[in-house]
Enzyme design. Sequence first.
Site, mmCIF file in Angstrom:
data_model
loop_
_atom_site.group_PDB
_atom_site.id
_atom_site.type_symbol
_atom_site.label_atom_id
_atom_site.label_comp_id
_atom_site.label_asym_id
_atom_site.label_seq_id
_atom_site.Cartn_x
_atom_site.Cartn_y
_atom_site.Cartn_z
ATOM 1 N N LYS A 13 82.601 6.878 71.036
ATOM 2 C CA LYS A 13 81.950 7.361 72.274
ATOM 3 C C LYS A 13 81.232 8.689 72.017
ATOM 4 O O LYS A 13 80.086 8.855 72.396
ATOM 5 C CB LYS A 13 82.998 7.600 73.393
ATOM 6 C CG LYS A 13 83.714 6.356 73.855
ATOM 7 C CD LYS A 13 84.586 6.637 75.073
ATOM 8 C CE LYS A 13 85.722 7.605 74.829
ATOM 9 N NZ LYS A 13 86.735 7.125 73.868
ATOM 10 N N ARG A 88 89.074 8.229 82.977
ATOM 11 C CA ARG A 88 90.033 7.519 82.135
ATOM 12 C C ARG A 88 91.095 6.821 82.970
ATOM 13 O O ARG A 88 91.975 6.173 82.414
ATOM 14 C CB ARG A 88 90.723 8.503 81.216
ATOM 15 C CG ARG A 88 90.234 8.499 79.757
ATOM 16 C CD ARG A 88 90.997 9.586 79.057
ATOM 17 N NE ARG A 88 91.082 9.492 77.644
ATOM 18 C CZ ARG A 88 90.306 10.165 76.793
ATOM 19 N NH1 ARG A 88 89.295 10.866 77.225
ATOM 20 N NH2 ARG A 88 90.549 10.096 75.504
ATOM 21 N N ARG A 122 89.197 10.568 60.781
ATOM 22 C CA ARG A 122 88.337 11.532 61.475
ATOM 23 C C ARG A 122 88.739 12.969 61.145
ATOM 24 O O ARG A 122 89.919 13.295 61.080
ATOM 25 C CB ARG A 122 88.447 11.298 62.983
ATOM 26 C CG ARG A 122 87.609 12.256 63.805
ATOM 27 C CD ARG A 122 87.317 11.735 65.167
ATOM 28 N NE ARG A 122 88.467 11.751 66.064
ATOM 29 C CZ ARG A 122 88.410 11.364 67.332
ATOM 30 N NH1 ARG A 122 87.291 10.868 67.824
ATOM 31 N NH2 ARG A 122 89.486 11.412 68.083
ATOM 32 N N ARG A 153 92.916 16.349 63.601
ATOM 33 C CA ARG A 153 93.517 16.665 64.906
ATOM 34 C C ARG A 153 94.966 16.200 64.967
ATOM 35 O O ARG A 153 95.291 15.111 64.487
ATOM 36 C CB ARG A 153 92.724 15.961 66.015
ATOM 37 C CG ARG A 153 91.564 16.768 66.532
ATOM 38 C CD ARG A 153 90.630 15.981 67.409
ATOM 39 N NE ARG A 153 91.259 15.213 68.470
ATOM 40 C CZ ARG A 153 90.585 14.483 69.360
ATOM 41 N NH1 ARG A 153 89.265 14.442 69.319
ATOM 42 N NH2 ARG A 153 91.215 13.809 70.288
ATOM 43 N N ARG A 164 98.147 6.769 72.007
ATOM 44 C CA ARG A 164 96.889 6.930 72.752
ATOM 45 C C ARG A 164 96.249 5.571 73.033
ATOM 46 O O ARG A 164 95.653 5.365 74.099
ATOM 47 C CB ARG A 164 95.919 7.823 71.969
ATOM 48 C CG ARG A 164 96.347 9.284 71.988
ATOM 49 C CD ARG A 164 95.581 10.081 70.962
ATOM 50 N NE ARG A 164 94.191 10.235 71.280
ATOM 51 C CZ ARG A 164 93.242 10.468 70.375
ATOM 52 N NH1 ARG A 164 93.542 10.567 69.106
ATOM 53 N NH2 ARG A 164 92.001 10.605 70.754
#
Length: 207
Positions: A13, A88, A122, A153, A164
């Site tokens: 996204k 969300r 990532r 992260r 998640r």
Amino acid sequence: MNLIFLGPPGVGKGTHAKQLSKLLDIPQISTGDMLRASIKAGTPLGMKAKEFIDKGALVPDQVVIDMVKERIKEVDCAKGFILDGFPRTVPQAQALSEFTKIDAVVDLVARESVIMANLSGRRVCRDCAATYHIRRLNGATKCASCGGDLIHRVDDQIDTIKHRLEVYRVQTEPLITFYRDAGLLLEVVVESGIDEDFLLVRKALEL
Ligand code: AMP
């Protein structure tokens, strides 16, 4: 043009919203980036949000609703905006519909194996929040745009990723039906590489 990018964490996204933001000259509004900036600044809101974010849980609806409501009043949103990571939950989507009109919702779709690979590889710049993937970094540990350190992260670690994705399934996926029923949903399968996928996003939006 007021747009929403919907889809699970790690589907791309942010990547596509950033490219589209440049193309259309309208801001990308990432609630995740805004919350991380508050954490970095050490604000009370940031301290509260950190507890949820580190666990991979959603922060309370009203926190992000107020944040977005204020953000889209800013002058750079006059021509439109791209919401990335908001709404969300159904209550967030309902609240949003009370203070703005949405023109289209781009629902990014990919297999779970693709998403897991995107998230676990990532890396994010600690200073400017630019994102990279280890596939394209060739071992680099500094941000190509600002020189900041690249970090993994806390919520991109494997156990938190699984949580998640489960949170997405339970709390965010109902938005697909919500926006399909509203006649706003454009589904785009993003599994072919960033450039090809972005062309598909543009095609869906007739841009
Ligand atoms: P993201 O960078 O979009 O993956 O968001 C990172 C984290 O920020 C999420 O796992 C949530 O804890 C929090 N967050 C971001 N956007 C929202 C939202 N719209 N509602 C609730 N929590 C959010």
